[in-house]
Design an enzyme around this catalytic site. Structure first.
Site, PDB file in Angstrom:
ATOM      1  CB  ALA A 195       1.813  44.330 -67.111  1.00 41.50           C
ATOM      2  CE  LYS A 196      -2.751  51.385 -67.912  1.00 42.86           C
ATOM      3  NZ  LYS A 196      -2.593  51.192 -69.356  1.00 42.86           N
ATOM      4  NE  ARG A 197      -5.954  45.376 -64.381  1.00 43.07           N
ATOM      5  CZ  ARG A 197      -6.669  45.983 -63.448  1.00 43.07           C
ATOM      6  NH1 ARG A 197      -6.580  45.638 -62.207  1.00 43.07           N
ATOM      7  NH2 ARG A 197      -7.493  46.951 -63.758  1.00 43.07           N
ATOM      8  CB  THR A 198       3.310  44.256 -62.418  1.00 43.01           C
ATOM      9  OG1 THR A 198       3.374  44.003 -63.817  1.00 43.01           O
ATOM     10  CG2 THR A 198       4.384  43.461 -61.697  1.00 43.01           C
TER      11      THR A 198
END
Ligand code: GLU
Length: 298
Positions: free
Chosen positions: A245-248
């Site tokens: 995900a974007k925030r991984t």
């Protein structure tokens, strides 16, 4: 001559999964003395993030993955930015309409969901063909989408990584959308038209697009274009196997770069994951545990 492409959507920073497909395309072009094209897929305005095109191109350059044709270097198939290629998509749609191969559909999502055959979890709705035989001159309930009349029958191909893949497009998705009601051209249309117009011989991309490929092959055939060869590389996943995900943490090239990793190190690690002794990996590739320990972006 082999022509391959990397076609990012500018929806955020270059993530590790995109860098991995970019590397695979780059290597294919470099090994064969072919051409790598970069094309920016920004046809869906609400998804476009300001500054993302610049940042993706900067990260690719920093990784050392230079391209031969693209938005900032030009080339014989310019422009390489989909938002300025609209007249081409429009003329292709006109051509299909003139052959009776498209029709307007003013069904809402909810209406389709009510009649569509229940898809398996995560699958798209199968469009039941509600408007296929309706009078195209009728008064529309809303701005209509434009759909392709999909012929029945299986469409298959030999994927360079994943092997044989086939499905019956009409049964799997139905008459699919070429232009949405809000006027946005569909990914399936833009990508097929551009791969043909840019003479792409080999498409390297993530395995999440494997099931889109029969639609694109079918459309290419209807447009009288030769379909390219396809290479669907496995997805890059977080260490626990979930989707990046974007925030991984450690999920974007920018994070790795800011944490002090060198481009050589990143490319070497990605390359080792992609193939062993010339054999493509088929299973999802978890990013190295050390990359996940990089502090999350704010
Ligand atoms: N623009 C698509 C994406 O970023 C890729 C399309 C393709 O490679 O066919 O997911």
């Amino acid at each position: 001559m082999l022509r391959t492409r990397f076609a990012p959507s500018p929806t955020g920073d270059l993530h590790v999964g995109s860098a991995w497909t970019a590397l695979a395309s780059w290597e294919m072009a470099r090994r064969s003395g072919g051409v790598l094209v970069v094309r920016i897929e920004d046809i869906d305005p609400p998804r476009v993030v300001k500054g993302a095109t610049r940042s993706i191109l900067d990260d690719l350059r920093w990784l050392g993955l230079a391209w031969d044709e693209g938005p900032d270097v030009g080339g014989s198939c310019a422009p390489y930015i989909q938002s300025v290629r609209a007249p081409l998509y429009e003329s292709v749609l006109d051509g299909l309409a003139a052959r009776g191969l498209t029709y307007p559909c003013d069904c809402s999502r909810a209406e389709i969901a009510r009649v569509a055959s229940a898809p398996h979890a995560g699958e798209e709705l199968v469009y039941p063909g509600t408007c296929r035989d309706a009078d195209p001159a009728r008064e529309m309930k809303r701005a209509p989408a434009l759909r392709l009349r999909v012929p029945p029958g299986s469409v298959g191909f030999e994927d360079g990584v994943m092997g044989h893949f086939a499905h019956d497009v009409l049964r799997a998705v139905g008459d699919f959308v070429l232009r949405r009601g809000d006027g946005v051209f569909a990914y399936q249309l833009a990508v097929t038209v551009d791969d043909a117009a840019m003479g792409i011989t080999d498409v390297v991309r993530g395995a999440d697009l494997l099931s889109s490929t029969p639609r694109q092959i079918l459309l290419a055939r209807m447009l009288g274009a030769a379909a390219p060869r396809y290479w669907h590389v496995p997805l890059v996943v977080a260490t626990d196997g979930t989707r990046l995900a974007k925030r991984t943490p450690g999920g974007t090239i920018k994070q790795l770069r800011e944490a002090g990793l060198s481009a050589e190190e990143i490319v070497r690690t990605l390359r080792e994951g992609l193939a062993t002794n010339g054999t493509w990996r088929k299973e999802p590739w978890p990013i190295p545990a050390a990359w996940c320990r990089i502090p999350s972006p704010r």
